[in-house]
Design a protein around this motif. Structure first.
Motif, mmCIF file in Angstrom:
data_model
loop_
_atom_site.group_PDB
_atom_site.id
_atom_site.type_symbol
_atom_site.label_atom_id
_atom_site.label_comp_id
_atom_site.label_asym_id
_atom_site.label_seq_id
_atom_site.Cartn_x
_atom_site.Cartn_y
_atom_site.Cartn_z
ATOM 1 N N ASP A 159 0.825 -1.216 0.000
ATOM 2 C CA ASP A 159 0.000 0.000 0.000
ATOM 3 C C ASP A 159 0.858 1.264 0.000
ATOM 4 N N THR A 160 0.440 2.218 -0.803
ATOM 5 C CA THR A 160 1.021 3.558 -0.794
ATOM 6 C C THR A 160 0.173 4.430 0.138
ATOM 7 N N PRO A 161 0.663 5.619 0.484
ATOM 8 C CA PRO A 161 -0.191 6.520 1.266
ATOM 9 C C PRO A 161 -1.534 6.797 0.589
ATOM 10 N N ASP A 162 -1.540 6.875 -0.741
ATOM 11 C CA ASP A 162 -2.810 7.092 -1.449
ATOM 12 C C ASP A 162 -3.754 5.894 -1.288
ATOM 13 N N ASP A 163 -3.203 4.683 -1.289
ATOM 14 C CA ASP A 163 -4.033 3.488 -1.072
ATOM 15 C C ASP A 163 -4.665 3.531 0.313
ATOM 16 N N VAL A 164 -3.864 3.891 1.306
ATOM 17 C CA VAL A 164 -4.373 3.981 2.683
ATOM 18 C C VAL A 164 -5.446 5.066 2.759
ATOM 19 N N ALA A 165 -5.200 6.190 2.114
ATOM 20 C CA ALA A 165 -6.173 7.291 2.111
ATOM 21 C C ALA A 165 -7.519 6.836 1.560
ATOM 22 N N GLN A 166 -7.502 6.045 0.496
ATOM 23 C CA GLN A 166 -8.764 5.557 -0.093
ATOM 24 C C GLN A 166 -9.520 4.663 0.892
#
Length: 189
Positions: A159-166
């Motif tokens: 996971d990237t930070p964007d994945d976590v954000a979603q």
């Protein structure tokens, strides 16, 4: 009828979700949206949904009681922070129940400067296996009020930070309006 005032500083997706959730509700109304950022997209979202909006300066927020007077005149029952980044002054925390949503499982990743993408970056950097949301009461310190509700999600190694954000965004939209409604009616039958 219970009245909510939403405070937001940014894009306002949570504010919009809350407004839409209570649209047509006979017992709860989103009375107004307040922002410390005159360019906040939250203002446009609220106006499109028929909610009155207000903006204010740092000086008005911290060195005047004009906001308190207006909220009192409007008979607000609760303030909801939906991406509002300033520390709330005591004159408001003593007068109203105020709840906030934080994009992490407090007490981890809370405090000044820990919001939005900064939180998700820290979660990924520290190789956390899970993250989530915390809905909590607001006091005079960042992210230290009593916790009302938490929900978590898995964080994968890839996971990237964007994945976590979603993932966090989905949890926010699923739970925040419902928890607001529950808190408004706690202890009432």
């Amino acid at each position: 009828m219970k009245k909510i005032a939403i405070f937001a500083s940014g894009s306002g997706s949570n504010a919009q979700n809350i407004i839409e959730y209570f649209n047509g509700n006979r017992n709860v109304i989103v009375d107004s949206l307040w922002s410390n950022n005159e360019n906040a997209y939250a203002l446009i979202r609220a106006e499109r949904l028929g909610v009155e909006t207000f903006t204010f300066s740092r000086d008005e927020f911290y060195h005047s009681i004009d906001i308190l007077d207006e909220l009192t005149d409007r008979k607000i029952d609760m303030i909801v922070l939906a991406g509002f980044l300033w520390l709330v002054p005591r004159y408001l925390t003593e007068e109203f129940p105020i709840i906030n949503i934080h994009p992490a499982l407090l007490p981890k990743y809370g405090g000044k400067g820990m919001y939005g993408h900064f939180v998700h970056e820290a979660v990924v950097k520290n190789k956390e296996k899970s993250s989530g949301i915390t809905i909590h009461y607001v006091n005079e310190k960042y992210d230290e009020g009593n916790i009302i509700f938490q929900a978590n999600c898995d964080v994968e190694k890839s996971d990237t930070p964007d994945d976590v954000a979603q993932k966090i965004h989905l949890l926010e939209h699923e739970h925040f309006p419902r928890v607001i409604e529950e808190v408004l009616y706690q202890g009432q039958d």
